[in-house]
Scaffold this active site. Sequence first.
Site, PDB file in Angstrom:
ATOM      1  N   GLN A  29     -19.187  40.774  13.301  1.00 35.02           N
ATOM      2  CA  GLN A  29     -18.388  39.571  13.057  1.00 35.02           C
ATOM      3  C   GLN A  29     -18.823  38.368  13.889  1.00 35.02           C
ATOM      4  O   GLN A  29     -18.526  37.238  13.529  1.00 35.02           O
ATOM      5  CB  GLN A  29     -16.904  39.872  13.305  1.00 35.02           C
ATOM      6  CG  GLN A  29     -16.353  40.893  12.323  1.00 35.02           C
ATOM      7  CD  GLN A  29     -14.885  41.190  12.553  1.00 35.02           C
ATOM      8  OE1 GLN A  29     -14.541  42.040  13.369  1.00 35.02           O
ATOM      9  NE2 GLN A  29     -14.005  40.506  11.848  1.00 35.02           N
ATOM     10  N   HIS A  49     -25.534  41.117   1.534  1.00 35.55           N
ATOM     11  CA  HIS A  49     -26.727  40.588   0.856  1.00 35.55           C
ATOM     12  C   HIS A  49     -26.757  41.010  -0.606  1.00 35.55           C
ATOM     13  O   HIS A  49     -27.132  40.248  -1.486  1.00 35.55           O
ATOM     14  CB  HIS A  49     -28.000  41.058   1.565  1.00 35.55           C
ATOM     15  CG  HIS A  49     -28.140  40.490   2.949  1.00 35.55           C
ATOM     16  ND1 HIS A  49     -28.910  41.088   3.934  1.00 35.55           N
ATOM     17  CD2 HIS A  49     -27.603  39.388   3.528  1.00 35.55           C
ATOM     18  CE1 HIS A  49     -28.834  40.369   5.044  1.00 35.55           C
ATOM     19  NE2 HIS A  49     -28.042  39.332   4.818  1.00 35.55           N
ATOM     20  N   ASP A  62     -25.184  36.971   8.878  1.00 31.72           N
ATOM     21  CA  ASP A  62     -26.574  36.767   9.324  1.00 31.72           C
ATOM     22  C   ASP A  62     -26.638  35.964  10.626  1.00 31.72           C
ATOM     23  O   ASP A  62     -27.433  36.268  11.507  1.00 31.72           O
ATOM     24  CB  ASP A  62     -27.391  36.026   8.253  1.00 31.72           C
ATOM     25  CG  ASP A  62     -27.706  36.905   7.054  1.00 31.72           C
ATOM     26  OD1 ASP A  62     -27.237  38.057   7.014  1.00 31.72           O
ATOM     27  OD2 ASP A  62     -28.425  36.431   6.142  1.00 31.72           O
ATOM     28  N   ARG A  87     -13.150  42.869  25.056  1.00 29.37           N
ATOM     29  CA  ARG A  87     -13.474  44.002  24.186  1.00 29.37           C
ATOM     30  C   ARG A  87     -14.497  43.539  23.157  1.00 29.37           C
ATOM     31  O   ARG A  87     -14.211  42.647  22.357  1.00 29.37           O
ATOM     32  CB  ARG A  87     -12.205  44.507  23.485  1.00 29.37           C
ATOM     33  CG  ARG A  87     -12.499  45.574  22.447  1.00 29.37           C
ATOM     34  CD  ARG A  87     -11.235  46.147  21.806  1.00 29.37           C
ATOM     35  NE  ARG A  87     -11.611  47.145  20.831  1.00 29.37           N
ATOM     36  CZ  ARG A  87     -11.329  47.087  19.523  1.00 29.37           C
ATOM     37  NH1 ARG A  87     -10.601  46.107  19.032  1.00 29.37           N
ATOM     38  NH2 ARG A  87     -11.754  48.033  18.710  1.00 29.37           N
ATOM     39  N   HIS A 132     -17.817  49.673  15.287  1.00 26.21           N
ATOM     40  CA  HIS A 132     -16.848  48.830  14.574  1.00 26.21           C
ATOM     41  C   HIS A 132     -17.408  48.556  13.174  1.00 26.21           C
ATOM     42  O   HIS A 132     -17.793  47.446  12.847  1.00 26.21           O
ATOM     43  CB  HIS A 132     -16.589  47.545  15.364  1.00 26.21           C
ATOM     44  CG  HIS A 132     -15.348  46.791  14.965  1.00 26.21           C
ATOM     45  ND1 HIS A 132     -14.350  46.470  15.848  1.00 26.21           N
ATOM     46  CD2 HIS A 132     -14.951  46.279  13.764  1.00 26.21           C
ATOM     47  CE1 HIS A 132     -13.387  45.792  15.228  1.00 26.21           C
ATOM     48  NE2 HIS A 132     -13.725  45.657  13.959  1.00 26.21           N
ATOM     49  N   ASN A 176     -13.465  52.037  16.085  1.00 27.64           N
ATOM     50  CA  ASN A 176     -12.428  51.080  15.728  1.00 27.64           C
ATOM     51  C   ASN A 176     -11.915  51.372  14.321  1.00 27.64           C
ATOM     52  O   ASN A 176     -12.679  51.333  13.354  1.00 27.64           O
ATOM     53  CB  ASN A 176     -12.968  49.644  15.742  1.00 27.64           C
ATOM     54  CG  ASN A 176     -11.894  48.647  15.320  1.00 27.64           C
ATOM     55  OD1 ASN A 176     -10.948  48.409  16.064  1.00 27.64           O
ATOM     56  ND2 ASN A 176     -12.003  48.106  14.108  1.00 27.64           N
ATOM     57  N   GLU A 177     -10.641  51.692  14.215  1.00 28.63           N
ATOM     58  CA  GLU A 177      -9.964  51.820  12.926  1.00 28.63           C
ATOM     59  C   GLU A 177     -10.707  52.678  11.899  1.00 28.63           C
ATOM     60  O   GLU A 177     -11.197  52.164  10.886  1.00 28.63           O
ATOM     61  CB  GLU A 177      -9.712  50.437  12.317  1.00 28.63           C
ATOM     62  CG  GLU A 177      -8.866  49.527  13.166  1.00 28.63           C
ATOM     63  CD  GLU A 177      -8.471  48.236  12.445  1.00 28.63           C
ATOM     64  OE1 GLU A 177      -8.948  48.001  11.327  1.00 28.63           O
ATOM     65  OE2 GLU A 177      -7.675  47.478  13.011  1.00 28.63           O
ATOM     66  N   ASN A 319      -4.401  48.948  17.264  1.00 30.22           N
ATOM     67  CA  ASN A 319      -4.465  47.622  16.644  1.00 30.22           C
ATOM     68  C   ASN A 319      -3.238  47.474  15.774  1.00 30.22           C
ATOM     69  O   ASN A 319      -2.910  48.375  14.990  1.00 30.22           O
ATOM     70  CB  ASN A 319      -5.701  47.473  15.747  1.00 30.22           C
ATOM     71  CG  ASN A 319      -6.992  47.434  16.540  1.00 30.22           C
ATOM     72  OD1 ASN A 319      -6.986  47.413  17.775  1.00 30.22           O
ATOM     73  ND2 ASN A 319      -8.107  47.427  15.829  1.00 30.22           N
ATOM     74  N   TYR A 321      -1.012  44.503  13.383  1.00 27.76           N
ATOM     75  CA  TYR A 321      -0.859  43.153  12.847  1.00 27.76           C
ATOM     76  C   TYR A 321       0.444  42.955  12.093  1.00 27.76           C
ATOM     77  O   TYR A 321       1.073  41.922  12.192  1.00 27.76           O
ATOM     78  CB  TYR A 321      -2.022  42.813  11.901  1.00 27.76           C
ATOM     79  CG  TYR A 321      -3.357  42.650  12.604  1.00 27.76           C
ATOM     80  CD1 TYR A 321      -3.776  41.402  13.026  1.00 27.76           C
ATOM     81  CD2 TYR A 321      -4.172  43.741  12.862  1.00 27.76           C
ATOM     82  CE1 TYR A 321      -4.984  41.224  13.686  1.00 27.76           C
ATOM     83  CE2 TYR A 321      -5.388  43.574  13.522  1.00 27.76           C
ATOM     84  CZ  TYR A 321      -5.788  42.319  13.932  1.00 27.76           C
ATOM     85  OH  TYR A 321      -6.978  42.150  14.589  1.00 27.76           O
ATOM     86  N   GLU A 388      -6.060  45.109  19.575  1.00 29.25           N
ATOM     87  CA  GLU A 388      -6.112  43.938  18.690  1.00 29.25           C
ATOM     88  C   GLU A 388      -4.709  43.566  18.249  1.00 29.25           C
ATOM     89  O   GLU A 388      -3.908  44.439  17.909  1.00 29.25           O
ATOM     90  CB  GLU A 388      -6.899  44.208  17.395  1.00 29.25           C
ATOM     91  CG  GLU A 388      -8.382  44.247  17.535  1.00 29.25           C
ATOM     92  CD  GLU A 388      -9.079  44.491  16.193  1.00 29.25           C
ATOM     93  OE1 GLU A 388      -8.554  44.086  15.134  1.00 29.25           O
ATOM     94  OE2 GLU A 388     -10.154  45.103  16.222  1.00 29.25           O
TER      95      GLU A 388
HETATM   96  C1  GBH Z   1      -8.783  44.480  12.090  1.00 24.40           C
HETATM   97  O1  GBH Z   1      -8.365  45.255  11.012  1.00 24.40           O
HETATM   98  C2  GBH Z   1     -10.263  44.647  12.358  1.00 24.40           C
HETATM   99  O2  GBH Z   1     -10.475  45.602  13.373  1.00 24.40           O
HETATM  100  C3  GBH Z   1     -10.977  43.362  12.680  1.00 24.40           C
HETATM  101  O3  GBH Z   1     -12.346  43.558  12.604  1.00 24.40           O
HETATM  102  C4  GBH Z   1     -10.501  42.294  11.731  1.00 24.40           C
HETATM  103  O4  GBH Z   1     -11.214  41.108  11.872  1.00 24.40           O
HETATM  104  C5  GBH Z   1      -9.044  42.061  12.002  1.00 24.40           C
HETATM  105  O5  GBH Z   1      -8.319  43.227  11.843  1.00 24.40           O
HETATM  106  C6  GBH Z   1      -8.403  41.041  11.076  1.00 24.40           C
HETATM  107  O6  GBH Z   1      -8.453  41.471   9.751  1.00 24.40           O
HETATM  108  O7  GBH Z   1      -7.492  45.374   0.904  1.00 24.40           O
HETATM  109  O8  GBH Z   1      -7.060  43.005   1.218  1.00 24.40           O
HETATM  110  O9  GBH Z   1      -5.290  44.609   1.524  1.00 24.40           O
HETATM  111  C7  GBH Z   1      -7.069  44.993  10.570  1.00 24.40           C
HETATM  112  C8  GBH Z   1      -6.627  46.021   9.592  1.00 24.40           C
HETATM  113  C9  GBH Z   1      -7.349  44.669   7.672  1.00 24.40           C
HETATM  114  C10 GBH Z   1      -6.288  46.779   7.459  1.00 24.40           C
HETATM  115  C11 GBH Z   1      -7.068  44.384   6.198  1.00 24.40           C
HETATM  116  C12 GBH Z   1      -5.992  46.511   6.042  1.00 24.40           C
HETATM  117  C13 GBH Z   1      -6.442  45.419   4.068  1.00 24.40           C
HETATM  118  C14 GBH Z   1      -7.247  44.436   3.293  1.00 24.40           C
HETATM  119  N1  GBH Z   1      -6.392  45.587   8.246  1.00 24.40           N
HETATM  120  N2  GBH Z   1      -6.924  45.619   5.429  1.00 24.40           N
HETATM  121  S1  GBH Z   1      -6.741  44.360   1.602  1.00 24.40           S
END
Ligand code: GBH
Length: 481
Positions: A29, A49, A62, A87, A132, A176-177, A319, A321, A388
């Site tokens: 990222q 790509h 890239d 991290r 990751h 990670n996840e 993590n 959200y 996160e």
């Molecule tokens: C994290 O994942 C990641 O570790 C990190 O790299 C990322 O940038 C960050 O969150 C923000 O996204 O199919 O459209 O419903 C978060 C976990 C990301 C899990 C989105 C579920 C569903 C996408 N979530 N995902 S969708």
Amino acid sequence: MDTWRQVFAINENKFPDDFLFGTATASYQVEGAWNTNGKGENIWDRYTHQYPDKILDKSNGDVACDSYNKLEEDVRLLKNMNVDFYRFSVSWSRILPKGFAYQVNADGIRYYNNLIDLLISNGITPMVTMFHWDTPQNLEYFGGFTNSLIVNWFEEYARILFDNFGDRVKFWITFNEPKQTCAEGYGIGTKAPGYKLFGIADYMCIHNVLKSHARVYHLYNNTYKETQQGKIGITNDAVWSEPKTQSVEDVEAAERGLLFTFGLYTDPIYHYNGDYPQVVKEFVSARSKLEGFSYSRLPKFTPEEITYIKGTYDFFGLNHYTTTLVNNVDPFPIGDPSQIKDARIRTSFSPSWPKTASSWFKVVPWGFTKVLKWIKNRYGDIDIYVTENGYSDHECLNDQERINYYKQYLSALLDAIYDHKVNVKGYAAWSFLDNFEWNDGYVNRFGLYHVNFSDPQRTRTPKASLYYFKNIIKNRKLIKL
Ligand code: GBH
């Protein structure tokens, strides 16, 4: 009681004295330099790509934030934030261009050595994620995480990381996840490598991720820990699962939903019985039978494997959200297998929850307290590091919504510490910089620093939230509204 209301009293307690603040990124990222100085191709290079249409703005990593070339500046910005830890993740194919250990890229070792040394000389503790999502492409040709031999490949890679960086890195995260690697990479196929075999390949994958994690935990424990004195764990992501109604069926479905989307990945490591959750084993097995399988699509661990995987942690990496509502559904008609059909749930959002830029992500701070409590209730009093948490918007410098998110979610975290005695030891804001947000490209931004992606210099500019977060670190409490 209406728990859905977004009304909060901000928790005014202090963060405990030993509580650590940090911020997080991931190699693909932010680094860019995708084919520079010997780095090999990985599955995200290949995926972006080959299928630019799968990315919202058809972009790729890239160049990304060009952090490969801007390491001094990045560490200066981190120092300016006053974070205790940073991290970041190591790009496997920058270290091992072919994926296998027979060819080590000296420039990759040099790059991470520089980053680690610079962080330490600036008083910032490195927290290193080994993986990751950016599997070396060479390994994906042979099934990636659906091939059980990856346990050996991952161990070889980890050994190189311990040998080269373990004298200075005291905080390791294997994966990670795994849910995203497995369910999105091999199940619904929305992330690299983009294969779709839901309810089959995602289960093959998690089986191997868990074994790989355990192998590397034991490697560290048996060979390195005594001399290097670090900690090692794994990071999983939880979406809190709230029953849509208080009916017995929905309350059960919400718990089952959490066990399918979180417990599947965490129970084998943290639960005192080890292994996958009982309800997950039962539901997948019953459904497999209905579909005409003579065995369950969820692979079985041997008793030796259950013991080998159980307890392989020094801390709990989380993590978090967001939250969803979950309701029970009748068995789906027979057709292609899927994990959702196995779980017999439907998820939705309450229309009252504030939106973010990301479709999957609404603002529900109390879900954070609930998930932290749930972890303690199920797994016991483990040290938890939130690796996160953060908010997405479209490009914006005066990001008051992000400030509001941090305030409410950190308040919910303090509620967990003070009201429920959950042992949360640290917190990393996602993210340090605006960066390549996977399928959302550079459209959705999570950074505390803004990055201008049309500027070849990738200029970084502090957002309002950066000053807010700095103040929290300084005062060790949340500023009142
Ligand atoms: C994290 O994942 C990641 O570790 C990190 O790299 C990322 O940038 C960050 O969150 C923000 O996204 O199919 O459209 O419903 C978060 C976990 C990301 C899990 C989105 C579920 C569903 C996408 N979530 N995902 S969708």
